[in-house]
Design an enzyme around this catalytic site. Structure first.
Site, PDB file in Angstrom:
ATOM      1  N   HIS A 147      38.257  74.111 -22.552  1.00 51.06           N
ATOM      2  CA  HIS A 147      38.942  73.098 -21.743  1.00 51.06           C
ATOM      3  C   HIS A 147      38.286  72.910 -20.374  1.00 51.06           C
ATOM      4  O   HIS A 147      37.887  71.787 -20.033  1.00 51.06           O
ATOM      5  CB  HIS A 147      40.434  73.440 -21.647  1.00 51.06           C
ATOM      6  CG  HIS A 147      41.190  72.593 -20.681  1.00 51.06           C
ATOM      7  ND1 HIS A 147      41.327  71.234 -20.842  1.00 51.06           N
ATOM      8  CD2 HIS A 147      41.838  72.898 -19.525  1.00 51.06           C
ATOM      9  CE1 HIS A 147      42.028  70.745 -19.825  1.00 51.06           C
ATOM     10  NE2 HIS A 147      42.347  71.743 -19.016  1.00 51.06           N
ATOM     11  N   GLU A 167      46.488  79.103 -11.830  1.00 54.02           N
ATOM     12  CA  GLU A 167      47.739  78.984 -12.571  1.00 54.02           C
ATOM     13  C   GLU A 167      47.809  79.939 -13.762  1.00 54.02           C
ATOM     14  O   GLU A 167      48.849  80.540 -14.016  1.00 54.02           O
ATOM     15  CB  GLU A 167      47.897  77.536 -13.055  1.00 54.02           C
ATOM     16  CG  GLU A 167      49.335  77.180 -13.353  1.00 54.02           C
ATOM     17  CD  GLU A 167      49.455  75.753 -13.876  1.00 54.02           C
ATOM     18  OE1 GLU A 167      48.483  74.988 -13.783  1.00 54.02           O
ATOM     19  OE2 GLU A 167      50.541  75.418 -14.385  1.00 54.02           O
ATOM     20  N   ASP A 168      46.690  80.081 -14.454  1.00 54.49           N
ATOM     21  CA  ASP A 168      46.764  80.774 -15.751  1.00 54.49           C
ATOM     22  C   ASP A 168      46.131  82.154 -15.798  1.00 54.49           C
ATOM     23  O   ASP A 168      46.158  82.806 -16.836  1.00 54.49           O
ATOM     24  CB  ASP A 168      46.074  79.906 -16.828  1.00 54.49           C
ATOM     25  CG  ASP A 168      46.822  78.613 -17.069  1.00 54.49           C
ATOM     26  OD1 ASP A 168      48.013  78.556 -16.708  1.00 54.49           O
ATOM     27  OD2 ASP A 168      46.220  77.670 -17.606  1.00 54.49           O
ATOM     28  N   HIS A 176      39.582  74.935 -12.544  1.00 53.50           N
ATOM     29  CA  HIS A 176      40.829  74.276 -12.149  1.00 53.50           C
ATOM     30  C   HIS A 176      42.101  74.973 -12.643  1.00 53.50           C
ATOM     31  O   HIS A 176      43.155  74.805 -12.058  1.00 53.50           O
ATOM     32  CB  HIS A 176      40.835  72.801 -12.574  1.00 53.50           C
ATOM     33  CG  HIS A 176      41.126  72.575 -14.021  1.00 53.50           C
ATOM     34  ND1 HIS A 176      40.148  72.547 -14.982  1.00 53.50           N
ATOM     35  CD2 HIS A 176      42.290  72.375 -14.671  1.00 53.50           C
ATOM     36  CE1 HIS A 176      40.698  72.332 -16.158  1.00 53.50           C
ATOM     37  NE2 HIS A 176      42.007  72.226 -16.003  1.00 53.50           N
ATOM     38  N   ASP A 180      41.177  66.449 -16.016  1.00 53.01           N
ATOM     39  CA  ASP A 180      41.958  67.443 -16.750  1.00 53.01           C
ATOM     40  C   ASP A 180      42.896  66.738 -17.730  1.00 53.01           C
ATOM     41  O   ASP A 180      42.964  67.058 -18.914  1.00 53.01           O
ATOM     42  CB  ASP A 180      42.740  68.273 -15.717  1.00 53.01           C
ATOM     43  CG  ASP A 180      43.719  69.251 -16.342  1.00 53.01           C
ATOM     44  OD1 ASP A 180      43.384  69.849 -17.383  1.00 53.01           O
ATOM     45  OD2 ASP A 180      44.818  69.417 -15.764  1.00 53.01           O
ATOM     46  N   ASP A 192      42.257  35.376 -26.019  1.00 55.22           N
ATOM     47  CA  ASP A 192      41.188  36.026 -25.260  1.00 55.22           C
ATOM     48  C   ASP A 192      41.296  37.547 -25.314  1.00 55.22           C
ATOM     49  O   ASP A 192      41.511  38.201 -24.316  1.00 55.22           O
ATOM     50  CB  ASP A 192      41.103  35.517 -23.822  1.00 55.22           C
ATOM     51  CG  ASP A 192      42.465  35.406 -23.167  1.00 55.22           C
ATOM     52  OD1 ASP A 192      43.465  35.584 -23.865  1.00 55.22           O
ATOM     53  OD2 ASP A 192      42.514  35.142 -21.958  1.00 55.22           O
TER      54      ASP A 192
HETATM   55 MN    MN Z   1      43.716  72.054 -17.349  1.00 54.30          MN
END
Ligand code: MN
Length: 713
Positions: free
Chosen positions: A48, A76-77, A72, A139, A259
């Site tokens: 990712h 958080e993870d 990124h 992301d 169109d």
């Molecule tokens: Mn992400």
């Protein structure tokens, strides 16, 4: 599976002098901290961030952006901390990753569509650095590309958020390819039936359409070649979501849509753009009002192009876009072009600088702000000068005017919440009610049943809603207090005239009276009587069945009964001249003193000094304005009290001084002499006015051993 080398190759292509070492280090760090994590697809998590970095490389962004893309998700993870990022990759990377992390935390998939605009603005406003937003939408783009691994309801939530928040942001930043991809993938998950219908129709149409596109391309090419204009021509179907929107907007079926094919003609310079436009319009009939000159007037995000719709071969409508290579680059990468590289150098092109003037200003100012908070403040001021965006504890976004307080917020949520607000917490801490809210604040209002607004709040609330609700509450309060009072006053007044207010109140006549006073509801009128706006007499007199002249006023009624007036009294009673005047014996008013009149029962108008306690106790209903006459030649009695040490000849000296000043002594009471040999004397003297009195008093004060002289009532 994408490899870091692919990304490094991409970067080297557009920026040969890029610092590849930092990218390598970011890759290794990301791989280490994400180790063991897998995505829903079952692939290693690392894929990712690599894909996100690749998208950022497609946008031709700088190393800081790519490194931030690789990292990124680490705050958080994983166990990685912002401090580590700062130490290893610098302040910018740390800030961007923190910013992306914060944005992930605030976007709520359950929020309502009407909040979307606020949230979009907020995301733009919160980002210190627009690269935060670029990383975030990259992301999101990769998340959308791999959305099939999520559960159904989660897919819809993410797709909805993408459509509401991120696609419009991409559009606003001018990165149209991203906007289109985000929209189409979100559309596919959100409305699969509609998506498939359009997909099928476009594909069925494609065989014929593909041929058609080739024919038109060749016709244009030929025409431009004749004029020696080099060009790149692309023909394509518009993206599905825009076709869908067009169908919705114009309420058309697919067959009626014309169109949906668009051609882009890219040439070398601006002059050629207009030449090509002329050639196209000569070739095919333009559709009126469809021409737009975004070269002369660029979109706020810097987009430039000429747009026109024409009726092409076989009567088919087509959209034509004409622009230069530079404009095309901006159209494809939008704001990202600002950070992208041109032949290994950061873009310095004067045109592009101008196009991104607002962004440029921000970035240039950034250097002056050491403190990120201070800079953030500045970004917000520049982007949306008058608004702040705050959250409810549930994550709803509210847009508030700058300077708004927790009270404004409470009223914004609900009137009751505002009325019962006792305190507030911002980001978990108690703040004063006059605290000024800041973008990103999470605001929790603490309320208590039965608590009521304070008039003081009006001094600091900013929103119209809070102000009007507080005022409304105060008005209701006042009414609650003044209604019983007004009722009582009316009852008494009616009683005086042998009428029962509670009977009359239900009469037709009363309805009329209420209307005449400009009210809809009798209670409002009664409350205003209690509040002092009207007197109960003003109501009662409408119910007194007497001859018109007798009805005129209480005053004229009395005048009828009093004896002959005295000539030349020194007082004018407002509105009447034939009236008996008496002066209060209690306070002995003098010309020059502030006075009021009181209509006695049968003895004319009594004049008192305004400060006289007797006058203050009188019925306000019977008070009347009175004034002194200019020069009346009258003399008036006044009482004075003199305190002096007793001595031989004291009384004589005082009397002489009074006489010398042309005042008469009407009465003198010399009283007793106390143990300190002090005498207190009361005199009643006659003077012309209070100026005259002052002179007399001053003269008495000069008498030897006199300690004080005061006027008394
Ligand atoms: Mn992400």
């Amino acid at each position: 599976m994408i490899r870091i080398n692919d990304i490094v190759d991409k970067i080297s292509d557009y920026n040969p002098s890029a610092d590849l070492d930092i990218i390598d280090r970011a890759y290794i760090f990301s791989a280490r901290v994400h180790q063991g994590q897998v995505r829903l697809s079952g692939e290693p998590y690392l894929i990712h961030p690599l894909e996100v970095a690749a998208i950022l490389a497609d946008l031709k962004l700088d190393e800081v952006s790519i490194v931030s893309g690789l990292l990124h998700d680490v705050i958080e993870d994983t166990w990685a901390t912002p401090e580590q990022l700062r130490d290893m990759f610098g302040d910018d990377v740390c800030h961007i990753v923190e910013g992306v992390t914060k944005l992930s935390a605030i976007t709520s998939s359950s929020m309502e569509t009407r909040q979307a605009e606020n949230l979009r603005k907020m995301i733009l406003a919160m980002a210190k650095d627009i690269r935060v937003v670029l990383v975030k939408i990259s992301d999101r783009l990769h998340n959308m590309r791999t959305l099939q691994f999520h559960k159904e309801h989660k897919r819809k939530d993410i797709a909805r958020e993408t459509l509401d928040i991120y696609a419009p942001i991409a559009g606003r930043l001018g990165i149209y390819w991203m906007k289109k991809e985000l929209e189409d993938s979100a559309f596919m998950y959100l409305l699969p039936e509609e998506y498939n219908k359009i997909d099928m129709l476009v594909k069925n149409n494609l065989a014929k359409g593909g041929e058609y596109i080739e024919i038109v391309k060749n016709l244009i090419k030929q025409k431009l070649d004749e004029s020696n204009i080099e060009s790149e021509i692309v023909g394509r179907y518009k993206h599905y979501y825009s076709i869908y929107q067009k169908m919705l907007r114009q309420n058309l079926t697919f067959d009626e849509l014309y169109d949906i094919i668009a051609f882009r003609i890219v040439v070398d310079n601006m002059h050629q753009c207009y030449m090509v436009l002329g050639l196209i319009h000569a070739l095919w009939k333009p559709i009126p009002k469809k021409f737009k000159d975004y070269i002369g007037t660029p979109k706020p995000n810097g987009y430039q192009s000429l747009h026109s719709s024409v009726i092409g071969p076989l009567g088919k409508r087509m959209e034509i876009q004409i622009r230069t290579h530079d404009m095309d680059k901006v159209a494809r990468s939008g704001i990202a072009a600002h950070w992208s590289y041109k032949e290994g150098k950061r873009t310095t092109d004067e045109e592009i600088r101008k196009t991104f003037k607002w962004l440029q200003d921000l970035v240039e100012n950034q250097a002056q702000f050491r403190d990120p908070k201070e800079f953030l403040e500045n970004v917000r001021i520049d982007l949306f000068p008058d608004e702040v965006y705050v959250f409810t504890p549930k994550g709803e976004v509210k847009s508030m005017p700058r300077g708004a307080t927790p009270i404004d917020f409470a009223y914004m949520v609900h009137t009751e919440l505002g009325n019962q607000c006792i305190s507030a917490k911002v980001n978990g801490r108690v703040v004063p009610l006059r605290y000024e809210l800041k973008t990103g604040d999470i605001v929790e209002v603490i309320s208590a049943k039965g608590h009521t607004p304070s008039r003081d709040w009006l001094k600091f609330v900013k929103t119209v809603k809070a102000r009007s609700r507080i005022r409304q509450w105060i008005k209701i309060q006042e009414k609650e207090r003044s209604l019983p009072l007004g009722r009582e006053m009316c009852e008494k007044e009616f009683e005086k005239h042998k009428l029962d207010f509670n009977v009359e109140v239900k009469s037709e006549k009363m309805k009329k009276v209420v209307e005449d006073f400009g009210y809809k509801d009798i209670d409002d009128l009664i409350a205003d009587i209690g509040y002092g706006k009207f007197t109960p007499h003003q109501i009662a007199k409408k119910f007194i069945p007497e001859e018109p002249e007798a009805q005129e006023s209480l005053l004229t009624k009395i005048i009828g009964r009093v004896t002959k007036k005295k000539k030349d009294v020194g007082v004018i009673v407002s509105g009447v001249d034939d009236v008996l005047i008496r002066f209060g014996k209690c306070c002995h008013p003098l010309p020059g003193d502030p006075i009021i009149g009181y209509i006695t029962r049968g003895y004319g108008v009594a004049i008192h000094r305004s400060s006289c306690v007797h006058a203050l106790r009188t019925d306000p209903e019977r008070r009347i304005d009175v004034n002194w006459r200019e020069k009346s030649g009258q003399i008036y009695p006044v009482k004075i009290c003199i305190v002096a040490r007793d001595r031989v000849g004291l009384l004589a000296d005082i009397a002489t001084n009074i006489a010398k000043n042309s005042a008469n002594i009407l009465n003198a009471n010399t009283g007793d002499i106390d143990e300190n040999n002090t005498s207190t004397m009361l005199f009643t003297i006659a003077v012309e006015d209070n100026g005259h009195l002052d002179k007399v008093v001053a003269a008495i004060k000069k008498v030897k051993l006199v300690q004080s002289v005061v006027r008394i009532s």
